[in-house]
Design a protein around this motif. Structure first.
Motif, PDB file in Angstrom:
ATOM      1  N   LEU A  40       0.829  -1.203   0.000  1.00 19.56           N
ATOM      2  CA  LEU A  40       0.000   0.000   0.000  1.00 19.56           C
ATOM      3  C   LEU A  40       0.867   1.258   0.000  1.00 19.56           C
ATOM      4  CD1 LEU A  40      -2.875  -0.757   2.534  1.00 19.56           C
ATOM      5  CD2 LEU A  40      -3.112  -0.375   0.076  1.00 19.56           C
ATOM      6  N   ARG A  42      -0.701   4.281   0.314  1.00 15.86           N
ATOM      7  CA  ARG A  42      -1.454   5.199   1.167  1.00 15.86           C
ATOM      8  C   ARG A  42      -2.228   4.387   2.191  1.00 15.86           C
ATOM      9  NH1 ARG A  42      -4.176   8.746  -3.715  1.00 15.86           N
ATOM     10  NH2 ARG A  42      -2.257   9.760  -4.461  1.00 15.86           N
ATOM     11  N   VAL A  44      -5.394   3.142   4.430  1.00 12.96           N
ATOM     12  CA  VAL A  44      -6.825   2.992   4.146  1.00 12.96           C
ATOM     13  C   VAL A  44      -7.591   3.270   5.431  1.00 12.96           C
ATOM     14  CG1 VAL A  44      -8.665   1.435   3.415  1.00 12.96           C
ATOM     15  CG2 VAL A  44      -6.406   1.299   2.337  1.00 12.96           C
ATOM     16  N   THR A  45      -8.512   4.215   5.362  1.00  7.96           N
ATOM     17  CA  THR A  45      -9.330   4.606   6.515  1.00  7.96           C
ATOM     18  C   THR A  45     -10.770   4.157   6.286  1.00  7.96           C
ATOM     19  OG1 THR A  45      -7.929   6.530   6.930  1.00  7.96           O
ATOM     20  CG2 THR A  45     -10.113   6.542   7.923  1.00  7.96           C
ATOM     21  N   CYS A 154      -7.932   3.975  11.045  1.00 15.02           N
ATOM     22  CA  CYS A 154      -6.988   3.487  10.033  1.00 15.02           C
ATOM     23  C   CYS A 154      -7.008   1.969  10.059  1.00 15.02           C
ATOM     24  CB  CYS A 154      -5.584   4.013  10.312  1.00 15.02           C
ATOM     25  SG  CYS A 154      -4.357   3.435   9.113  1.00 15.02           S
ATOM     26  N   ASP A 166      -6.921  -9.068   3.932  1.00 19.41           N
ATOM     27  CA  ASP A 166      -6.992  -7.618   3.759  1.00 19.41           C
ATOM     28  C   ASP A 166      -7.948  -7.245   2.624  1.00 19.41           C
ATOM     29  OD1 ASP A 166      -5.006  -7.362   5.748  1.00 19.41           O
ATOM     30  OD2 ASP A 166      -3.426  -7.621   4.256  1.00 19.41           O
ATOM     31  N   LEU A 170     -11.305  -4.806   2.990  1.00 16.61           N
ATOM     32  CA  LEU A 170     -11.458  -3.682   2.066  1.00 16.61           C
ATOM     33  C   LEU A 170     -12.770  -3.797   1.300  1.00 16.61           C
ATOM     34  CD1 LEU A 170      -7.804  -3.396   0.706  1.00 16.61           C
ATOM     35  CD2 LEU A 170      -8.958  -1.810   2.257  1.00 16.61           C
ATOM     36  N   VAL A 175     -14.317  -0.550  -0.461  1.00 21.08           N
ATOM     37  CA  VAL A 175     -13.136  -0.084  -1.190  1.00 21.08           C
ATOM     38  C   VAL A 175     -12.854  -1.075  -2.314  1.00 21.08           C
ATOM     39  CG1 VAL A 175     -10.671   0.417  -1.054  1.00 21.08           C
ATOM     40  CG2 VAL A 175     -12.172   1.025   0.851  1.00 21.08           C
ATOM     41  N   VAL A 178      -7.297   0.436  -4.815  1.00 20.63           N
ATOM     42  CA  VAL A 178      -6.335   0.913  -3.822  1.00 20.63           C
ATOM     43  C   VAL A 178      -5.093   1.435  -4.524  1.00 20.63           C
ATOM     44  CG1 VAL A 178      -7.082  -0.534  -1.887  1.00 20.63           C
ATOM     45  CG2 VAL A 178      -5.470  -1.467  -3.551  1.00 20.63           C
TER      46      VAL A 178
END
Length: 409
Positions: A40, A42, A44-45, A154, A166, A170, A175, A178
């Motif tokens: 990743l 960034r 992921v929130t 987070c 994961d 997500l 989401v 990504v």
């Protein structure tokens, strides 16, 4: 030129860690399934709670837990059945004192209820009454809203390597794409006049290229995008040209050198002229793998590995794999090992770490770590081995019967 300026393994790792992660990796946005195994770029929130409502984890009845206290086989608690919450539907009924609502696994828990009584511990005694034979505690057999993830939290940090679980969370968050880093690009160049491609018949004194393929397999398994650059002869000008080509197209370049002193010296001459900050170390106090050299030139790292296949694989395992796979040397997943009892005594020389190939066998008292014979030039010794054990830097060896950690391949 000085042949060895030996550092310990810990020192070598510290020197490499100063420059890793290397700069210049591109970011890209991928759909979830394409992002498996990628890093990743960034964090992921969570935008929503998961689950978005409190739900049952068993078939049964949503109740107020305090209404079931004292229930027993011979003296059940009788509750009034006031409705049902079908799967996938909102709860339109509430639970009051002395009441119960029928729920299925996954159903929304109605307002007023704080537990679920499993259907196995109940009995319908009339159309609107249910007998409860076992008490439940508040929170029993339900999952509260936000138990998996709270909105604003987070969930996965930048730098995390995406695993199947994961992808699941997500997807649960909604989401579907990504931002990840491109894979580390690794170029591999074999060197030596005695090396020929695998599809050629070796002449007397020649051997087929083994290291390019073992290293490519190791790097690929570590998540890297690998390019093979063939075999370069022991010629300074040619070697410089080929190394610079690989540097232009990759983040990390691995040179698999010949075993002669002259070839090693040639590799060091090439690496010393590539740019600043230059050579980090030349020689690591490990066996096999001592004649390892590393340099950094700008935002590129080049590591010259020994020519013997076992040595090259061991050095990759202890120096390079943790960087490619985990981003450093302290990630807990990089310490996975099994414990076994050493089948026979192994000797070592204080002042270096020895990496001993072992195979695992079942013994009368559990797993045995059986040392595999063979020198560092024998790739078959790696084929027959299941993993490595380490004789520490200050030890003269390990006695038979010692419990050891086997770091599996």
């Amino acid at each position: 030129m000085e042949l060895f300026r030996v550092v310990t393994l810990a020192e070598a790792r510290q020197l490499l860690s100063r420059y890793w992660p290397l700069k210049g990796r591109r970011k890209e946005v991928l759909p979830l399934l394409a992002a498996l195994g990628r890093e990743l770029a960034r964090p992921v929130t969570a935008q929503d709670d998961i689950p978005g409502f409190t739900r049952a984890t068993m078939d049964g009845y949503a109740v107020r837990a305090e209404d079931t206290f004292g229930a027993a086989e011979g003296e059940p608690v009788i509750l009034q059945l006031v409705g049902e919450v079908p799967m996938g539907q909102p709860a339109t009924v509430a639970v009051g004192p002395g009441q119960a609502v029928s729920v299925a696994t996954g159903s929304m828990i109605p307002e007023g209820a704080d537990a679920v009584v499993m259907v196995e511990n109940t009995e319908i005694i009339s159309g609107d009454r249910v007998a409860v034979f076992k008490p439940v505690a508040p929170g029993q057999d339900l999952v509260r809203r936000g138990a998996d993830a709270r909105a604003g939290a987070c969930i996965l940090p930048a730098g995390h390597i995406l695993r199947p679980q994961d992808l699941g969370i997500l997807a649960g968050l909604g989401v579907t794409r990504v931002t990840v880093y491109e894979p580390w690009r690794v170029g591999i160049l074999a060197t030596g006049n005695e090396i020929v491609p695998p599809d050629e018949e070796p002449a007397p004194g020649q051997v087929r290229d083994i290291n390019s393929y073992t290293l490519a397999g190791l790097a690929g398994r570590s998540g890297a995008a690998v390019t093979l650059y063939g075999i370069a002869p022991d010629d300074l000008e040619t070697l410089v040209t080929r190394v610079k080509q690989a540097m232009a197209e990759n983040h990390l370049v691995l040179l698999s050198g010949g075993s002669s002193v002259g070839t090693r010296d040639l590799t060091v001459r090439v690496l010393a002229g590539l740019g600043q900050p230059g050579i980090l170390f030349h020689g690591v106090a490990v066996r096999p793998g001592k004649p390892t050299v590393a340099t950094v030139a700008g935002d590129r790292m080049i590591i010259g590995l020994p020519g013997h296949p076992v040595s090259a694989m061991v050095v990759f395992r202890i120096l390079i794999e943790p960087l490619l796979k985990y981003g450093g040397y302290d990630h807990p997943s990089g310490r996975a090992a099994v414990t076994a009892r050493l089948s026979r005594t192994v000797t070592s020389i204080p002042g270096r770490e020895d990496y001993i190939r072992v195979r695992l066998e079942e013994g009368p008292e559990g797993l045995l770590a059986v040392p595999v014979p063979g020198g560092s030039s024998m790739i078959s010794s790696m084929v027959w081995a299941d993993g490595l054990i380490v004789v520490p830097l200050e030890e003269e060896g390990l006695e038979a019967g010692t419990l050891v950690e086997v770091h599996l391949f």
